[in-house]
Design a protein around this motif. Structure first.
Motif, mmCIF file in Angstrom:
data_model
loop_
_atom_site.group_PDB
_atom_site.id
_atom_site.type_symbol
_atom_site.label_atom_id
_atom_site.label_comp_id
_atom_site.label_asym_id
_atom_site.label_seq_id
_atom_site.Cartn_x
_atom_site.Cartn_y
_atom_site.Cartn_z
ATOM 1 N N LEU A 112 -14.354 -29.738 -13.250
ATOM 2 C CA LEU A 112 -15.101 -28.976 -14.250
ATOM 3 C C LEU A 112 -16.470 -28.617 -13.705
ATOM 4 O O LEU A 112 -17.244 -29.480 -13.284
ATOM 5 C CB LEU A 112 -15.262 -29.780 -15.537
ATOM 6 N N ILE A 113 -16.787 -27.317 -13.687
ATOM 7 C CA ILE A 113 -18.122 -26.876 -13.300
ATOM 8 C C ILE A 113 -19.068 -27.156 -14.467
ATOM 9 O O ILE A 113 -18.723 -26.936 -15.626
ATOM 10 C CB ILE A 113 -18.108 -25.377 -12.952
ATOM 11 N N TRP A 114 -20.255 -27.607 -14.146
ATOM 12 C CA TRP A 114 -21.213 -27.959 -15.201
ATOM 13 C C TRP A 114 -21.458 -26.772 -16.124
ATOM 14 O O TRP A 114 -21.602 -25.648 -15.674
ATOM 15 C CB TRP A 114 -22.541 -28.383 -14.569
ATOM 16 N N PRO A 115 -21.498 -26.984 -17.439
ATOM 17 C CA PRO A 115 -21.751 -25.865 -18.350
ATOM 18 C C PRO A 115 -23.032 -25.123 -17.975
ATOM 19 O O PRO A 115 -24.011 -25.726 -17.548
ATOM 20 C CB PRO A 115 -21.890 -26.554 -19.706
ATOM 21 N N ALA A 116 -23.005 -23.798 -18.163
ATOM 22 C CA ALA A 116 -24.152 -22.941 -17.859
ATOM 23 C C ALA A 116 -24.587 -23.124 -16.409
ATOM 24 O O ALA A 116 -25.631 -23.710 -16.118
ATOM 25 C CB ALA A 116 -25.295 -23.207 -18.820
ATOM 26 N N ALA A 117 -23.768 -22.640 -15.490
ATOM 27 C CA ALA A 117 -24.034 -22.787 -14.067
ATOM 28 C C ALA A 117 -23.921 -21.433 -13.382
ATOM 29 O O ALA A 117 -23.566 -20.425 -13.989
ATOM 30 C CB ALA A 117 -23.055 -23.788 -13.444
ATOM 31 N N VAL A 118 -24.233 -21.431 -12.089
ATOM 32 C CA VAL A 118 -24.146 -20.226 -11.262
ATOM 33 C C VAL A 118 -23.236 -20.529 -10.081
ATOM 34 O O VAL A 118 -23.413 -21.541 -9.390
ATOM 35 C CB VAL A 118 -25.534 -19.786 -10.759
ATOM 36 N N LEU A 119 -22.251 -19.664 -9.860
ATOM 37 C CA LEU A 119 -21.431 -19.707 -8.650
ATOM 38 C C LEU A 119 -22.054 -18.748 -7.637
ATOM 39 O O LEU A 119 -22.179 -17.558 -7.902
ATOM 40 C CB LEU A 119 -19.997 -19.277 -8.947
ATOM 41 N N LEU A 120 -22.460 -19.290 -6.503
ATOM 42 C CA LEU A 120 -23.129 -18.485 -5.489
ATOM 43 C C LEU A 120 -22.203 -18.272 -4.296
ATOM 44 O O LEU A 120 -21.671 -19.240 -3.742
ATOM 45 C CB LEU A 120 -24.423 -19.174 -5.037
#
Length: 546
Positions: A512-520
């Motif tokens: 699970l990607i942390w809520p409110a994140a950015v994939l760069l």
């Protein structure tokens, strides 16, 4: 007839008794006191009241109006700043302060309001829970300064104690409705003045009906405005008083106000070069008179220091006043809350000038250095604060710095993006207003000054994809094959940005990607080219091992 009247009177009295039985006596007294004793307090009239059309008046909120402002205990201190309109000029006005107070019985407390260093109002707090409004007409000097600094001080003591003691006997909240009520020479019409009236905060329209492309554009423009030291607030209500995409682009193109007229000037705009003299920062300069102990503080925020560098060495230069006989000084230094040094010094030492190596601090994160001086004077008696002490953090108390020895993945990403000069922004999932407000600063952190932030996916440049609650397994569809992929999010404990390779995020956080994140997504750096070796070329001579 007389009997009928007496019966009616008895019925009314019985009804009143029943109604009062449902109310507590103290509630009745509080409400009665509020009605009688809580009118607005209007202090001295110092400027003539001018009559203006309604469209030439405005209400200006304090900077960062949604942040709570609470004074707890006596004494307690807080400060606020109000930016005045820039294009429409104030000709008259009133500072309105709304307060809510809670005061224990037996406590005498007063709320003091100071404008531009001048005491302008005092409110005596009664026991219990009270709401009061203070109105202070503004002088010509206060109306023409560009920004109005306001200081709040809560002072008091207990009347039932044998002597005055510090404690939480009163709490006062300065309500967000506190504002400047201004009269202007013309109506507010410019974008700059609208933002100032909102507390120097950019309100961005973010209704549910907004299409994806427009959201991308507003998110990218908001991140760019953060780099100009604006605060953002995303408004989700339909028809909210907020800026459109065209407004945001026009505001970004405007030249920012001078540093002296911005509420976020000293803390966020000022940049440092080594060495930094701590005696010139905040209230650190000058001789201090105190009891027991005192602390000097210096905070370095990301962006104020050279890229990737942190404080490394403290060169301390202190003057310490004499102490009573058989009494010693203790001077301690902490960095980010961790003890670095503590020295016990004779009471007549006079000066203290050590050089103290600071621990390894992470780059691109705030660094706070605290210096505390205290005495071990043995205080006896319940009303004895001990002798008054003297100490000074003298000019020449400096911090020098250099590259952080700790790994700095976020700094490395920023440098790669800076070399490219461009960062694209897209939406990978739908974002609520609060999620957009959390992600915009992350995007701004990734893009150093001079890097263009634009909406849309340009396949040749780094890409920031805003997501909320996405799974790592779904991230492949949002990233570019063959590129480096990172997750950037705001740590919930420290509120600081963190960066982690996408592959590690899957194993560390269960997919699970942390809520409110950015994939760069970043292009893979090219490897240095190797030159084929000519077999006929002469070979270097062998060196014998001795």
């Amino acid at each position: 007839m007389r009997l009928f009247g007496l019966a009616l009177l008895a019925f009314l009295l019985a009804g009143a008794a029943v109604a009062l039985s449902y109310l507590r006596a103290d509630d009745i007294l509080v409400k009665a006191r509020d009605l009688v004793s809580n009118p607005p307090l209007r202090f001295e009239q110092v400027t003539p009241v001018q009559s203006h059309p309604k469209d030439q008046t405005t209400l200006t909120l304090r900077a960062d109006p949604e942040a709570p402002m609470i004074l707890s205990g006596v004494p307690a201190y807080q400060g606020a700043a109000f930016v005045l309109p820039f294009d429409a000029r104030p000709t008259g006005g009133t500072l309105v302060i709304d307060t809510t107070s809670q005061t224990l019985p037996g406590i005498e407390a007063v709320l003091r309001v100071t404008l531009n260093g001048t005491r302008r109002a005092e409110l005596l707090l009664g026991a219990g829970h009270l709401t009061r409004r203070i109105e202070i007409p503004l002088t010509a000097e206060e109306l023409s300064g560009g920004v109005l600094p306001v200081s709040f001080s809560l002072q008091g003591h207990g009347t039932n104690a044998p002597c005055s003691e510090d404690g939480i006997g009163a709490v006062v909240e300065i309500e967000p409705s506190s504002a400047l009520h201004l009269e202007l020479d013309k109506p507010v019409s410019s974008l700059r003045d609208r933002v100032i009236a909102w507390g120097d905060t950019v309100r961005i329209g973010w209704p549910e009906t907004l299409d994806r492309d427009t959201r991308q554009q507003r998110l990218a423009l908001g991140a760019a405005l953060i780099r100009q030291h604006y605060a953002l607030a995303f408004r989700t209500a339909p028809g909210a008083d907020a800026l459109t995409t065209e407004d945001l682009a026009a505001l970004q193109a405007l030249r920012p106000l001078p540093t002296a007229l911005r509420t976020r000037s000293e803390a966020e705009v000022l940049s440092y070069n080594w060495p930094v003299d701590l005696s010139t920062l905040g209230g650190n300069g000058g001789t201090r008179h105190f009891y027991r102990d005192t602390t000097w503080r210096a905070r370095f925020d990301p962006g104020q220091l050279p890229e990737g560098e942190v404080p490394r060495t403290l060169h301390l230069k202190m003057a310490l006043g004499p102490l009573p006989r058989d009494t010693d000084w203790t001077v301690s230094v902490t960095a980010n809350g961790n003890l670095v040094s503590a020295a016990k010094l004779p009471g007549d030492i006079g000066t203290y000038t050590p050089e103290i190596a600071l621990p390894a601090l992470p780059a691109n994160q705030p660094a706070t250095i605290e210096i505390t001086a205290t005495s071990d004077y043995d205080i006896t008696g319940i009303c004895n604060n001990g002798p008054q002490l003297l100490a000074e953090l003298q000019p020449g108390t400096t911090v020098t710095g250099g590259p952080s020895p700790l790994a700095d993945p976020l700094g490395a990403l920023r440098r790669r993006i800076a070399r490219d000069g461009h960062l694209g922004v897209t939406l990978g999932t739908e974002l609520t207003g609060p999620e957009a407000a959390r992600i915009a600063p992350l995007i701004a952190t990734l893009a150093p000054a001079g890097t263009a932030i634009t909406a849309g996916d340009d396949s040749a440049h780094p890409l920031a994809v805003a997501v909320s609650g996405a799974l790592v397994a779904d991230a492949a569809a949002l990233t570019r094959p063959g590129w480096d992929h990172w997750v950037i999010w705001s740590d919930p404990d420290t509120q600081l940005p963190r960066a982690l390779p996408l592959a590690q995020a899957e194993s560390r956080y269960g997919g699970l990607i942390w809520p409110a994140a950015v994939l760069l997504s970043l292009p893979v750096p090219p490897r240095p080219a190797t030159v084929p070796q000519d077999p006929a070329a002469p070979q270097p001579a062998a060196v014998p091992i001795r």
